[in-house]
Design an enzyme around this catalytic site. Structure first.
Site, PDB file in Angstrom:
ATOM      1  N   GLY A  63       0.813  -1.206   0.000  1.00 19.34           N
ATOM      2  CA  GLY A  63       0.000   0.000   0.000  1.00 19.34           C
ATOM      3  C   GLY A  63       0.846   1.256   0.000  1.00 19.34           C
ATOM      4  O   GLY A  63       0.521   2.240   0.666  1.00 19.34           O
ATOM      5  N   GLU A  97       3.359  -6.126  -1.605  1.00 19.71           N
ATOM      6  CA  GLU A  97       2.280  -5.692  -2.495  1.00 19.71           C
ATOM      7  C   GLU A  97       2.291  -4.170  -2.580  1.00 19.71           C
ATOM      8  O   GLU A  97       1.666  -3.497  -1.754  1.00 19.71           O
ATOM      9  CB  GLU A  97       0.932  -6.192  -1.954  1.00 19.71           C
ATOM     10  N   PRO A  98       2.995  -3.595  -3.569  1.00 24.66           N
ATOM     11  CA  PRO A  98       3.104  -2.129  -3.637  1.00 24.66           C
ATOM     12  C   PRO A  98       1.781  -1.408  -3.799  1.00 24.66           C
ATOM     13  O   PRO A  98       1.676  -0.220  -3.523  1.00 24.66           O
ATOM     14  CB  PRO A  98       4.002  -1.905  -4.861  1.00 24.66           C
ATOM     15  N   GLY A  99       0.743  -2.094  -4.285  1.00 23.12           N
ATOM     16  CA  GLY A  99      -0.569  -1.469  -4.416  1.00 23.12           C
ATOM     17  C   GLY A  99      -0.609  -0.460  -5.549  1.00 23.12           C
ATOM     18  O   GLY A  99      -0.086  -0.688  -6.634  1.00 23.12           O
ATOM     19  N   ARG A 100      -1.214   0.701  -5.272  1.00 27.18           N
ATOM     20  CA  ARG A 100      -1.424   1.718  -6.305  1.00 27.18           C
ATOM     21  C   ARG A 100      -0.126   2.287  -6.863  1.00 27.18           C
ATOM     22  O   ARG A 100      -0.137   2.973  -7.889  1.00 27.18           O
ATOM     23  CB  ARG A 100      -2.268   2.851  -5.735  1.00 27.18           C
ATOM     24  N   ARG A 124     -13.359   8.585  -5.445  1.00 27.01           N
ATOM     25  CA  ARG A 124     -12.534   8.760  -4.246  1.00 27.01           C
ATOM     26  C   ARG A 124     -12.681  10.133  -3.585  1.00 27.01           C
ATOM     27  O   ARG A 124     -12.714  10.217  -2.353  1.00 27.01           O
ATOM     28  CB  ARG A 124     -11.069   8.462  -4.558  1.00 27.01           C
ATOM     29  N   TYR A 176     -13.712   9.528   0.112  1.00 32.21           N
ATOM     30  CA  TYR A 176     -12.649   9.699   1.100  1.00 32.21           C
ATOM     31  C   TYR A 176     -12.245  11.151   1.322  1.00 32.21           C
ATOM     32  O   TYR A 176     -11.417  11.433   2.185  1.00 32.21           O
ATOM     33  CB  TYR A 176     -11.364   8.986   0.657  1.00 32.21           C
ATOM     34  N   CYS A 187     -26.079  14.368 -10.400  1.00 32.99           N
ATOM     35  CA  CYS A 187     -27.091  15.063  -9.610  1.00 32.99           C
ATOM     36  C   CYS A 187     -26.797  14.902  -8.118  1.00 32.99           C
ATOM     37  O   CYS A 187     -27.597  14.338  -7.357  1.00 32.99           O
ATOM     38  CB  CYS A 187     -28.479  14.517  -9.959  1.00 32.99           C
ATOM     39  N   GLU A 188     -25.617  15.379  -7.699  1.00 38.65           N
ATOM     40  CA  GLU A 188     -25.171  15.320  -6.309  1.00 38.65           C
ATOM     41  C   GLU A 188     -24.298  16.535  -6.038  1.00 38.65           C
ATOM     42  O   GLU A 188     -23.372  16.820  -6.812  1.00 38.65           O
ATOM     43  CB  GLU A 188     -24.327  14.059  -6.045  1.00 38.65           C
TER      44      GLU A 188
END
Length: 482
Positions: free
Chosen positions: A293, A335-338, A379, A383, A410-411
């Site tokens: 991560g 697991e380097p992730g993104r 995201r 987040y 529509c938000e």
């Protein structure tokens, strides 16, 4: 417009027009439309290669082997799975769908892992059929689920790892910090199970019960008391099932992590659990997964984790921990992730409307509406994630305005970039790019408001190739059986 948070193939020409790997944004928009996810193939491959080489070198110096796993959840397509495998990475999948993509790409089963906190029997069966290299079990119940699947079909024991939580809380947001106790993943190293008098009556006795109440390992009885942690109970439960082969212990502390100290603390905790299991049972597991991560730069001025630095720091840490514990080093996986795919991507949009709004403090914020939004990048809404955007199709004037890049949904929370300085003359028809969207853009995309999802377009050596085509309204209607 070079360097982080943009991919290495991004350049702005003297006319102000940006190109990616030799293809300018006007050509991209004309051929593929907007919005579109644009993926710099050479950048992605370079990052994959850099992580593999950094960890192999650092761990070779301490006499340990290491495997690097690409995070399928960040973004997975058949082509990307092939690219990372060609660069020497293995692939981690977390659902049957991700596993299907990796298998379609031709990745050998032994180079795949299956994650997930609630694997279905169908997903487990498919993983066993494919001969995956490891199934990461996430609960006591799942241990029996996998073992029973093996028993029903016969054959060799399934290689499993037990995912544990170390109590190390790390990551950019509470929802992506995955090693604190109050969350759904893994089994705690620290917290003992509740006394039997406090537990709700359950069904028939399972191997998980046997792990708590005593199990036979290597033909000898193993006592397991009420003070054992859930993680230790799970390890004993795996050893008690002949249908399973305990490959190792897995730990993952979160995502978008920029401080490496958390990895070192978590690694020591996992290696200590490994030594305790060996003392109890004589079984010293062969592998430890340290998760990953690793954080990337989303904004100008941010600095991503350096592969060489993190590899050397973690190698030194695990070497010291193993020496202190008096145990030989296992094989490791990370697991380097993104960090592999995130910086390699950008999203290209077309500006629709521009609206200045006066704020309570007297400032003016310019709302720049684009032809995408929260359906292609959830995201920021989910987040509060921060991104950077620039006008990329022309030279702009020197004056800037405080802007908020918003979508067409529509938000009111449909925000892609919360705050950014854009040219004061930003206008309808401008091409606008958002950096570092290679991870979790397409993979978390939705059809909210029945908006078709954008294509994923790879760019390399001045040419483009569609990896995932744009959805159409016909695609949406094809699912409607009304």
């Amino acid at each position: 417009m070079t360097g982080e948070p943009w991919s290495t193939g991004v350049r702005r020409g003297p006319d102000g027009v940006v190109s990616v790997a030799g293809v300018d944004v006007h050509a991209l928009a004309a051929e593929h439309g907007t919005p579109a996810y644009v993926l710099d193939e050479a950048d992605l491959r370079t990052r994959a290669r850099a992580y593999r080489r950094a960890f192999e070198s650092a761990f070779a110096q301490i006499g340990a082997g290491v495997d690097v796993y690409y995070a399928g959840k960040a973004f997975l397509s058949v082509a990307v799975a092939r690219w990372v495998h060609e660069e020497g990475l293995r692939v981690d999948t977390s659902t049957g769908g991700e596993l299907a993509v990796a298998l379609r790409a031709g990745i050998p089963g032994e180079h795949l892992g299956l994650h997930g906190n609630n694997k279905s029997t169908a997903e487990i069966a498919r993983a066993l059929d494919a001969g995956v290299g490891r199934i990461i079990v996430d609960s006591l119940v799942e241990i029996d689920r996998v073992a029973d699947a093996v028993a029903a079909r016969g054959g060799e024991p399934a290689p499993v790892m037990v995912r544990v939580t170390t109590g190390v809380h790390a990551g950019g947001h509470e929802y992506i910090s995955t090693a604190h106790e109050d969350q759904k993943f893994g089994l705690s190293i620290a917290t003992p199970p509740r006394p039997a008098s406090e537990q709700v009556a359950a069904g028939p006795t399972t191997s998980a019960d046997a792990a708590v109440n005593g199990a036979a390992v290597n033909g000898a009885a193993v006592d397991s008391g009420a003070g054992d942690s859930p993680a230790m109970c799970a390890l004993l439960a795996v050893l008690a099932r002949p249908e399973l082969r305990l490959l190792g212990i897995h730990s993952h502390i979160g995502s978008q992590i920029l401080d490496p100290s958390g990895f070192e603390v978590a690694a020591r905790a996992v290696l200590t659990l490994r030594a305790q299991l060996a003392e109890r049972t004589g079984v010293l597991v062969d592998e430890v997964d340290l998760g990953g991560g690793y954080g990337i730069a989303y904004l100008p001025g941010e600095v991503a984790l350096d592969p060489d630095r993190i590899a050397k720091d973690i190698a030194a840490s695990v070497q010291g921990s193993a020496r202190d514990l008096g145990t030989p080093l296992p094989r490791f996986s990370i697991e380097p992730g993104r960090a592999i795919v995130g910086p390699a991507g950008l999203t290209l949009y077309t500006v629709g409307t521009v609206k200045p709004v006066r704020l309570d403090d007297g400032r003016v914020r310019t709302y720049v509406s684009i032809d995408g939004g929260m359906s292609d990048n959830i995201r920021p809404a989910l987040y509060g994630a921060q991104y950077h955007a620039e006008v990329v199709g022309r030279l702009a004037g020197p004056e800037t305005v405080l802007a908020r890049v918003v979508g067409k949904h529509c938000e009111s929370g449909d925000i892609v970039v919360h705050e950014v300085q854009l040219p004061a003359d930003v206008r309808a028809g401008d091409l606008l790019a958002v950096a570092a969207t290679g991870a979790y853009g397409r993979s978390m995309a939705s059809n909210y408001n029945h908006v078709p999802r954008p294509p994923v377009v790879a760019v390399a050596d001045g040419a483009t190739r569609v990896l995932v085509r744009r959805e159409t309204e016909d695609d949406l209607l094809a699912l409607d059986q009304g």
